[in-house]
Design an enzyme around this catalytic site. Structure first.
Site, mmCIF file in Angstrom:
data_model
loop_
_atom_site.group_PDB
_atom_site.id
_atom_site.type_symbol
_atom_site.label_atom_id
_atom_site.label_comp_id
_atom_site.label_asym_id
_atom_site.label_seq_id
_atom_site.Cartn_x
_atom_site.Cartn_y
_atom_site.Cartn_z
ATOM 1 N N GLY A 116 0.879 -1.006 0.033
ATOM 2 C CA GLY A 116 -0.404 -0.352 0.492
ATOM 3 C C GLY A 116 0.897 1.530 -0.444
ATOM 4 C CD GLN A 117 -2.018 5.861 -2.177
ATOM 5 O OE1 GLN A 117 -2.513 6.081 -1.144
ATOM 6 N NE2 GLN A 117 -1.794 6.015 -3.456
ATOM 7 C CG PHE A 137 -2.992 -9.533 7.530
ATOM 8 C CD1 PHE A 137 -1.885 -9.192 7.722
ATOM 9 C CD2 PHE A 137 -3.411 -8.469 8.484
ATOM 10 C CE1 PHE A 137 -0.817 -8.553 8.244
ATOM 11 C CE2 PHE A 137 -2.438 -7.557 8.541
ATOM 12 C CZ PHE A 137 -1.223 -7.432 8.866
ATOM 13 C CB ALA A 172 -5.249 -1.921 6.683
ATOM 14 C CB THR A 182 -8.154 0.712 2.132
ATOM 15 O OG1 THR A 182 -7.737 0.470 1.866
ATOM 16 C CG2 THR A 182 -7.077 0.775 3.287
ATOM 17 C CE1 TYR A 217 -11.234 1.354 6.129
ATOM 18 C CE2 TYR A 217 -11.916 3.332 6.530
ATOM 19 C CZ TYR A 217 -10.797 2.156 6.525
ATOM 20 O OH TYR A 217 -9.756 2.668 6.717
ATOM 21 C CE LYS A 229 -8.167 0.697 9.949
ATOM 22 N NZ LYS A 229 -7.037 -0.678 9.431
ATOM 23 C CD1 TRP A 239 -11.046 12.421 4.031
ATOM 24 C CD2 TRP A 239 -10.310 14.119 3.213
ATOM 25 N NE1 TRP A 239 -11.995 12.856 4.252
ATOM 26 C CE2 TRP A 239 -12.178 14.295 3.855
ATOM 27 C CE3 TRP A 239 -9.921 15.502 1.948
ATOM 28 C CZ2 TRP A 239 -12.856 15.014 3.483
ATOM 29 C CZ3 TRP A 239 -11.162 16.338 2.814
ATOM 30 C CH2 TRP A 239 -11.894 16.268 3.215
#
Length: 308
Positions: free
Chosen positions: A10-11, A44, A67, A69, A132, A136, A156
């Site tokens: 991921g980012q 996971f 995660a 997302t 979601y 979380k 964001w």
């Protein structure tokens, strides 16, 4: 210090590889075991193998950037979302607790119901509106089974690598004369690079490689860029900056129209108020978080406008 980083696909995980590398021995794990060192598991959905990987590596710190997302998709697959966002982090928490390791985990403003206008504080009552957000929140609760934990709630999130809202707006601005963008959701665009840098700073502060570190610093922290905007104002900022930076690009959009959330129905309900109060983070770790425009401008200067 030995750090096990999960979720490098991921980012945020991508940026963490850069920010954590100077801290010590960094072992990185993606979903695909074939690309992981020694066949170790970062998947996971493989809970037993995940726990065994932690025991084998025996890290001082586990950083979990993995995660589910996809907010809307989560509504149709709650069990799978819960597995990735809550059950697997709980496995990491139990394994970390057994080793006396620290566990760093990322959460979201979606744990709140999005009401009001004031920035949310860490101790405010939660009330997720979506699968979601609920999973979380359950993940936060599971992670706290590890005494030495750092949970960073953010919102964001964007990065120069991969897709993001700004790139989407630039693409649409070159295709359509009129854009419609939501103006009744409030938050702070936050760069994955900022999240990664703050994470590295916090880990240095807790000193996990020295007698277990400073447990007094464990807890939940809000981590977002400074200031506040709406998606509509964010879009206008991005298009204006692109036109100023590279006037030759073919922006055809003549109007960016403000519309309410109801104009774009989605399976998952979004919070209107995603403001997060970062006072505790800044005070505890001696930080000054930059305004959201700083990171967005930097990201826009890094991307190729002609290709987005």
């Amino acid at each position: 210090m030995k750090i096990l980083l999960l979720g490098t696909d991921g980012q945020v995980g991508w940026e963490l590889q850069r920010s954590l590398a100077p801290l010590g021995e960094l072992i990185v794990m993606g979903r695909d075991s074939a690309t992981n060192p020694g066949g170790l598991c970062g998947d996971f959905t493989q809970l037993a193998r995940l726990a065994e990987t932690v025991r084998t590596v025996h890290p001082d710190v586990i950083v979990n950037a993995a995660a589910h997302t996809a907010v809307d998709k989560a509504e149709s697959e709650p069990d799978f979302t819960r597995l990735l966002n809550a059950t697997a982090p709980g496995v990491l928490a139990d394994a970390a607790q057994a080793l006396g390791a620290w566990l760093v985990h990322y959460s979201t403003d979606y744990v709140f119901d999005g009401s009001g206008e004031h920035p949310w504080k860490e101790g405010d009552a939660t009330g997720p509106l979506s699968v979601y957000g609920q999973t979380k929140l359950e993940g936060e609760q599971a992670v706290q089974r590890c005494e030495r934990h750092l949970i960073f709630r953010t919102s964001w999130v964007y990065a120069a690598r991969g897709g993001n809202f700004a790139k989407t707006m630039l693409r649409l601005a070159k295709e359509r004369e009129t854009l419609q963008v939501i103006d009744d959701q409030f938050g702070a665009p936050t760069g994955a690079d900022l999240i990664a840098d703050v994470t590295a700073h916090a880990i240095r502060q807790v000193r996990p490689d020295q007698s277990g570190g400073d447990v007094a610093l464990a807890g939940i922290y809000h981590l977002v860029a400074g200031g506040c905007t709406t998606w509509h104002a964010y879009a206008k900022h991005v298009v204006a900056l692109a036109e100023y930076a590279q006037p030759a690009i073919n922006i055809v959009a003549k109007e960016i129209r403000a519309v309410p959330t109801s104009a774009f129905p989605t399976p998952a309900k979004r919070p209107h108020n995603s403001r997060l109060d970062t006072t505790r983070l800044q005070t505890t770790f001696g930080l000054a978080l930059p305004q959201w425009q700083t990171g967005v401008n930097r990201m826009l200067n890094e991307i190729d406008y002609g290709r987005n």
